[in-house]
Structure formats: C-alpha cells, structure tokens
Design a protein around this motif. Structure first.
Motif, PDB file in Angstrom:
ATOM      1  N   SER A 119      30.372  46.075  38.595  1.00  0.00           N
ATOM      2  CA  SER A 119      31.789  46.358  38.356  1.00  0.00           C
ATOM      3  C   SER A 119      31.936  47.133  37.054  1.00  0.00           C
ATOM      4  O   SER A 119      31.191  46.897  36.095  1.00  0.00           O
TER       5      SER A 119
ATOM      6  N   ARG B 211      35.030  49.431  34.466  1.00  0.00           N
ATOM      7  CA  ARG B 211      36.415  49.812  34.194  1.00  0.00           C
ATOM      8  C   ARG B 211      36.532  51.278  33.798  1.00  0.00           C
ATOM      9  O   ARG B 211      37.644  51.776  33.601  1.00  0.00           O
TER      10      ARG B 211
ATOM     11  N   THR C 295      38.409  53.416  36.554  1.00  0.00           N
ATOM     12  CA  THR C 295      39.843  53.141  36.711  1.00  0.00           C
ATOM     13  C   THR C 295      40.659  53.702  35.554  1.00  0.00           C
ATOM     14  O   THR C 295      41.850  53.977  35.714  1.00  0.00           O
TER      15      THR C 295
ATOM     16  N   ALA D  50      44.956  49.706  39.254  1.00  0.00           N
ATOM     17  CA  ALA D  50      43.688  48.991  39.401  1.00  0.00           C
ATOM     18  C   ALA D  50      43.018  48.888  38.039  1.00  0.00           C
ATOM     19  O   ALA D  50      43.194  49.749  37.173  1.00  0.00           O
ATOM     20  N   MET D  51      42.258  47.820  37.864  1.00  0.00           N
ATOM     21  CA  MET D  51      41.569  47.584  36.600  1.00  0.00           C
ATOM     22  C   MET D  51      40.054  47.631  36.735  1.00  0.00           C
ATOM     23  O   MET D  51      39.352  47.922  35.777  1.00  0.00           O
ATOM     24  N   TRP D  52      39.542  47.347  37.939  1.00  0.00           N
ATOM     25  CA  TRP D  52      38.096  47.273  38.131  1.00  0.00           C
ATOM     26  C   TRP D  52      37.690  48.051  39.374  1.00  0.00           C
ATOM     27  O   TRP D  52      38.412  48.069  40.372  1.00  0.00           O
TER      28      TRP D  52
ATOM     29  N   THR E 273      34.454  47.992  41.854  1.00  0.00           N
ATOM     30  CA  THR E 273      33.240  47.262  42.223  1.00  0.00           C
ATOM     31  C   THR E 273      32.531  48.017  43.332  1.00  0.00           C
ATOM     32  O   THR E 273      33.143  48.340  44.351  1.00  0.00           O
TER      33      THR E 273
ATOM     34  N   THR F  77      40.141  46.856  42.424  1.00  0.00           N
ATOM     35  CA  THR F  77      40.841  45.583  42.347  1.00  0.00           C
ATOM     36  C   THR F  77      41.644  45.511  41.055  1.00  0.00           C
ATOM     37  O   THR F  77      41.351  46.219  40.084  1.00  0.00           O
ATOM     38  N   ALA F  78      42.651  44.637  41.058  1.00  0.00           N
ATOM     39  CA  ALA F  78      43.497  44.466  39.880  1.00  0.00           C
ATOM     40  C   ALA F  78      42.806  43.657  38.796  1.00  0.00           C
ATOM     41  O   ALA F  78      43.131  43.781  37.621  1.00  0.00           O
ATOM     42  N   GLN F  79      41.837  42.823  39.173  1.00  0.00           N
ATOM     43  CA  GLN F  79      41.072  42.057  38.203  1.00  0.00           C
ATOM     44  C   GLN F  79      39.672  41.824  38.757  1.00  0.00           C
ATOM     45  O   GLN F  79      39.452  41.906  39.966  1.00  0.00           O
ATOM     46  N   GLU F  80      38.747  41.555  37.873  1.00  0.00           N
ATOM     47  CA  GLU F  80      37.357  41.412  38.289  1.00  0.00           C
ATOM     48  C   GLU F  80      37.194  40.172  39.158  1.00  0.00           C
ATOM     49  O   GLU F  80      37.629  39.083  38.804  1.00  0.00           O
TER      50      GLU F  80
ATOM     51  N   ALA G 282      38.579  39.563  42.075  1.00  0.00           N
ATOM     52  CA  ALA G 282      39.628  39.447  43.092  1.00  0.00           C
ATOM     53  C   ALA G 282      39.410  40.465  44.203  1.00  0.00           C
ATOM     54  O   ALA G 282      39.082  41.615  43.963  1.00  0.00           O
TER      55      ALA G 282
END
Length: 219
Positions: free
Chosen positions: A71, A73, A76, A87-89, A91, A106-109, A111
C-alpha cells in the motif's frame, strides 16, 4: 510558425534589394486549426473504450505463485480535479514477475480489501489456476485475528495453505528504524551494508550477465 518566419524573412530580403518594379508578395496561408485539449482527450477516451475488453482480459489473465501486497499514499497525492481527496491509499498486488494483478483505491488503509481479496481468489478459481504459495506484505503479518491466523490471512481464508510473510524490504526498514532515519547521511550506506548481509549474488547469473555484456560490446 517556423515556416512563416522563414517566409517573411525571405520577403524582407527581396524587398530590401533594389528593383525597377515594385515587389509584391503573396500572403502566407492561414494557419491550420489545432484541435483543443478537450477534443484530444475525448478522442483518446473513445479510443480506450474500444480497447476496454481487451485491456480487461489482459489484466485479469495475470497470475502468479508468489504474490506481494503493498500500500502507498504517493499515487493518491497526485489525484487532481474531482478525484482529489477521494482516496488516501492505493493497494496493489503483484506477482514474482513484477506484473500487477489488481489495484484498488481506498479511503483508509485496510478498508475495502475484503472485496479485493474475494475477487482475486475468485479469479484464480474461475481460471483453474493453482493458488499462490506465498503472499508477501508490508505490515500486519503478525497481527492476530484468531488463534492461528492473521487478519490478512483471514481475508484469504479460501487459500488455507498460503503463507503470509513480511516483505524483505520492509523487514530491512524495520531494522533501520531502530538505528537511524532515512534523512541521515549514512542511511544509504547502512542499507547497502544490510542488503549485502541478506542477499547474495548467484555466481552463475553473474557469469551469464558478464558474458552477455561482453558479447554486446564485441558486436
């Protein structure tokens, strides 16, 4: 523009020369209308849509016996326009050949990885391909979700024999974290020495590389 500048320059040279009759020149042709950026993007998008099925087939036909999940950042942060901040991550799952099997935003790692894992397992099953033997990850390899499995292994529960291990690069980063930071001037040297302690060059591969390089220089 270059041709127009050359034409006008030549006209000025003729006009400056002495002549018995007045010199007249033909007007340069009108410049060609250049398509707008919006038009070019529209054509490019339509061209991609014509190859969408082939692109999907190529991506979903990629497999591997050794997978790596990572993953980041960095990608993004480059999102712009309406996609910025959505989106923040990122993967991705790759194989031993460096090919990407799947990528999700994804919005967080962590998820949304359940759907990604289910889709990847289903792809292997539908293609009749043997499940991968090892899955290397960047974190969470030792987080217990039960008595005998990790959280990530629980996501790939339909691959009961898969081994989940920490990626060697992130293993090295964890050792270096206890010694210094990546901003330290000796950090690259330390990582190089640490890599030399872990990895070993294969003598046969080195010999083949040298032979190929010599043949390339001779030819």
């Amino acid at each position: 523009m270059q041709r127009l500048a050359r034409y006008t320059t030549q006209c000025i040279d003729f006009q400056n020369h002495p002549s018995l009759l007045p010199v007249s020149f033909q007007e340069p042709p009108e410049p060609t209308v250049v398509p707008s950026v919006k038009w070019l993007l529209t054509v490019y998008s339509q061209d991609i849509l014509t190859r969408l099925d082939d692109t999907k087939a190529r991506i979903t036909s990629t497999y591997g016996s050794i997978l790596k999940l990572d993953s980041t950042r960095k990608i993004t942060k480059k999102l712009a326009g309406t996609a910025k901040g959505t989106a923040m991550w990122l993967t991705s799952v790759g194989n031993e050949l460096g090919q990407v099997l799947v990528s999700v935003l994804t919005a967080q790692e962590g998820a949304g990885l359940d759907l990604m894992a289910d889709g990847l397992v289903k792809r292997y099953q539908q293609a009749g391909v043997d499940p991968p033997a090892v899955l290397y990850i960047d974190c969470g390899c030792c987080t217990d979700a039960g008595p005998d499995e990790t959280k990530l292994k629980a996501r790939f529960s339909r691959w009961p024999d898969i081994l989940v291990r920490l990626d060697i690069w992130h293993f090295m980063r964890r050792i270096a974290l206890g010694c210094t930071t990546d901003a330290h001037q000796l950090y690259p040297i330390f990582m190089s020495r640490l890599s030399a302690c872990i990895f070993e060059w294969d003598a046969a591969d080195v010999a083949l590389l040298r032979r190929a390089k010599q043949n390339m220089l001779i030819s």
